[in-house]
Design a protein around this motif. Structure first.
Motif, mmCIF file in Angstrom:
data_model
loop_
_atom_site.group_PDB
_atom_site.id
_atom_site.type_symbol
_atom_site.label_atom_id
_atom_site.label_comp_id
_atom_site.label_asym_id
_atom_site.label_seq_id
_atom_site.Cartn_x
_atom_site.Cartn_y
_atom_site.Cartn_z
ATOM 1 N N LYS A 62 1.370 7.529 5.674
ATOM 2 C CA LYS A 62 2.330 6.945 6.604
ATOM 3 C C LYS A 62 3.006 5.746 5.941
ATOM 4 O O LYS A 62 2.346 4.853 5.424
ATOM 5 C CB LYS A 62 1.632 6.500 7.884
ATOM 6 C CG LYS A 62 2.594 5.932 8.898
ATOM 7 C CD LYS A 62 1.909 5.571 10.172
ATOM 8 C CE LYS A 62 2.976 5.008 11.110
ATOM 9 N NZ LYS A 62 2.487 4.732 12.424
ATOM 10 N N THR A 63 4.327 5.738 5.958
ATOM 11 C CA THR A 63 5.096 4.606 5.458
ATOM 12 C C THR A 63 5.108 3.543 6.525
ATOM 13 O O THR A 63 5.528 3.787 7.650
ATOM 14 C CB THR A 63 6.538 5.045 5.122
ATOM 15 O OG1 THR A 63 6.480 6.048 4.110
ATOM 16 C CG2 THR A 63 7.376 3.886 4.629
ATOM 17 N N THR A 64 4.617 2.347 6.183
ATOM 18 C CA THR A 64 4.514 1.279 7.176
ATOM 19 C C THR A 64 5.454 0.115 6.885
ATOM 20 O O THR A 64 5.691 -0.705 7.765
ATOM 21 C CB THR A 64 3.070 0.750 7.235
ATOM 22 O OG1 THR A 64 2.681 0.312 5.929
ATOM 23 C CG2 THR A 64 2.106 1.835 7.715
ATOM 24 N N THR A 65 5.975 0.038 5.681
ATOM 25 C CA THR A 65 6.843 -1.061 5.284
ATOM 26 C C THR A 65 8.276 -0.807 5.738
ATOM 27 O O THR A 65 8.755 0.313 5.663
ATOM 28 C CB THR A 65 6.831 -1.183 3.738
ATOM 29 O OG1 THR A 65 5.499 -1.404 3.316
ATOM 30 C CG2 THR A 65 7.728 -2.310 3.257
ATOM 31 N N PRO A 125 0.800 -1.233 0.000
ATOM 32 C CA PRO A 125 0.000 0.000 0.000
ATOM 33 C C PRO A 125 0.831 1.282 0.000
ATOM 34 O O PRO A 125 0.408 2.283 -0.556
ATOM 35 C CB PRO A 125 -0.818 -0.108 1.286
ATOM 36 C CG PRO A 125 -0.897 -1.562 1.565
ATOM 37 C CD PRO A 125 0.415 -2.129 1.068
ATOM 38 N N ASP A 126 2.027 1.263 0.610
ATOM 39 C CA ASP A 126 2.835 2.482 0.645
ATOM 40 C C ASP A 126 3.846 2.556 -0.488
ATOM 41 O O ASP A 126 4.627 3.495 -0.582
ATOM 42 C CB ASP A 126 3.523 2.656 1.999
ATOM 43 C CG ASP A 126 4.420 1.500 2.382
ATOM 44 O OD1 ASP A 126 4.754 0.660 1.524
ATOM 45 O OD2 ASP A 126 4.797 1.425 3.569
ATOM 46 N N GLY A 127 3.852 1.565 -1.381
ATOM 47 C CA GLY A 127 4.677 1.617 -2.583
ATOM 48 C C GLY A 127 6.139 1.266 -2.416
ATOM 49 O O GLY A 127 6.902 1.347 -3.377
ATOM 50 N N LEU A 128 6.569 0.890 -1.219
ATOM 51 C CA LEU A 128 7.981 0.611 -0.992
ATOM 52 C C LEU A 128 8.372 -0.808 -1.376
ATOM 53 O O LEU A 128 7.572 -1.729 -1.307
ATOM 54 C CB LEU A 128 8.336 0.817 0.481
ATOM 55 C CG LEU A 128 8.198 2.225 1.030
ATOM 56 C CD1 LEU A 128 8.665 2.262 2.478
ATOM 57 C CD2 LEU A 128 8.972 3.225 0.209
ATOM 58 N N ILE A 145 9.055 7.039 -1.001
ATOM 59 C CA ILE A 145 9.194 7.707 0.304
ATOM 60 C C ILE A 145 8.807 9.177 0.182
ATOM 61 O O ILE A 145 8.036 9.701 1.002
ATOM 62 C CB ILE A 145 10.628 7.539 0.848
ATOM 63 C CG1 ILE A 145 10.854 6.072 1.255
ATOM 64 C CG2 ILE A 145 10.885 8.485 2.018
ATOM 65 C CD1 ILE A 145 12.300 5.733 1.569
ATOM 66 N N GLN A 146 9.312 9.854 -0.852
ATOM 67 C CA GLN A 146 8.981 11.272 -1.031
ATOM 68 C C GLN A 146 7.504 11.464 -1.347
ATOM 69 O O GLN A 146 6.871 12.377 -0.839
ATOM 70 C CB GLN A 146 9.833 11.897 -2.139
ATOM 71 C CG GLN A 146 9.625 13.391 -2.281
ATOM 72 C CD GLN A 146 9.902 14.160 -0.996
ATOM 73 O OE1 GLN A 146 10.944 13.971 -0.376
ATOM 74 N NE2 GLN A 146 8.994 15.005 -0.583
ATOM 75 N N ALA A 147 6.936 10.585 -2.165
ATOM 76 C CA ALA A 147 5.509 10.689 -2.499
ATOM 77 C C ALA A 147 4.656 10.513 -1.250
ATOM 78 O O ALA A 147 3.672 11.243 -1.054
ATOM 79 C CB ALA A 147 5.138 9.644 -3.547
ATOM 80 N N ASN A 148 5.029 9.566 -0.400
ATOM 81 C CA ASN A 148 4.284 9.372 0.850
ATOM 82 C C ASN A 148 4.347 10.614 1.716
ATOM 83 O O ASN A 148 3.338 11.027 2.298
ATOM 84 C CB ASN A 148 4.820 8.160 1.616
ATOM 85 C CG ASN A 148 4.402 6.846 0.992
ATOM 86 O OD1 ASN A 148 3.385 6.769 0.327
ATOM 87 N ND2 ASN A 148 5.184 5.811 1.202
ATOM 88 N N LYS A 149 5.521 11.225 1.818
ATOM 89 C CA LYS A 149 5.658 12.457 2.616
ATOM 90 C C LYS A 149 4.805 13.579 2.023
ATOM 91 O O LYS A 149 4.097 14.273 2.746
ATOM 92 C CB LYS A 149 7.125 12.893 2.669
ATOM 93 C CG LYS A 149 7.977 12.048 3.560
ATOM 94 C CD LYS A 149 9.414 12.557 3.560
ATOM 95 C CE LYS A 149 10.316 11.653 4.382
ATOM 96 N NZ LYS A 149 11.720 12.094 4.314
ATOM 97 N N THR A 150 4.898 13.745 0.713
ATOM 98 C CA THR A 150 4.164 14.815 0.040
ATOM 99 C C THR A 150 2.655 14.667 0.219
ATOM 100 O O THR A 150 1.951 15.645 0.451
ATOM 101 C CB THR A 150 4.511 14.836 -1.465
ATOM 102 O OG1 THR A 150 5.920 15.066 -1.608
ATOM 103 C CG2 THR A 150 3.739 15.913 -2.202
#
Length: 67
Positions: A57-60, A10-13, A48-53
């Motif tokens: 929340k980055t969960t992975t 879900p967070d793309g990592l 990571i940057q997209a999640n911040k923008t």
């Protein structure tokens, strides 16, 4: 393309261990016959940057440079 979404987190990592697993699979089927520097094959920087923008929340636990 909805059927493909299940392969992504879900967070793309790229998760810790993900690159090593992918490399092991490629070696198993014979697509890789030499050494591979995993740090040159992927980056989590965009996700990571997209999640911040976007305020997600980055969960992975992200994969490090060695996969």
């Amino acid at each position: 393309m909805n059927e493909d979404k299940g392969q992504f987190l879900p967070d793309g990592l790229m998760p810790a261990g993900g690159p090593k697993t992918s490399l092991a699979t490629e070696k198993l089927v014979g697509n890789v016959k030499s050494s591979v520097d995993l740090s040159k094959t992927f980056t989590n920087a965009f996700a990571i940057q997209a999640n911040k923008t976007e305020g997600f929340k980055t969960t992975t636990t992200p994969a490090g440079a060695n996969g």
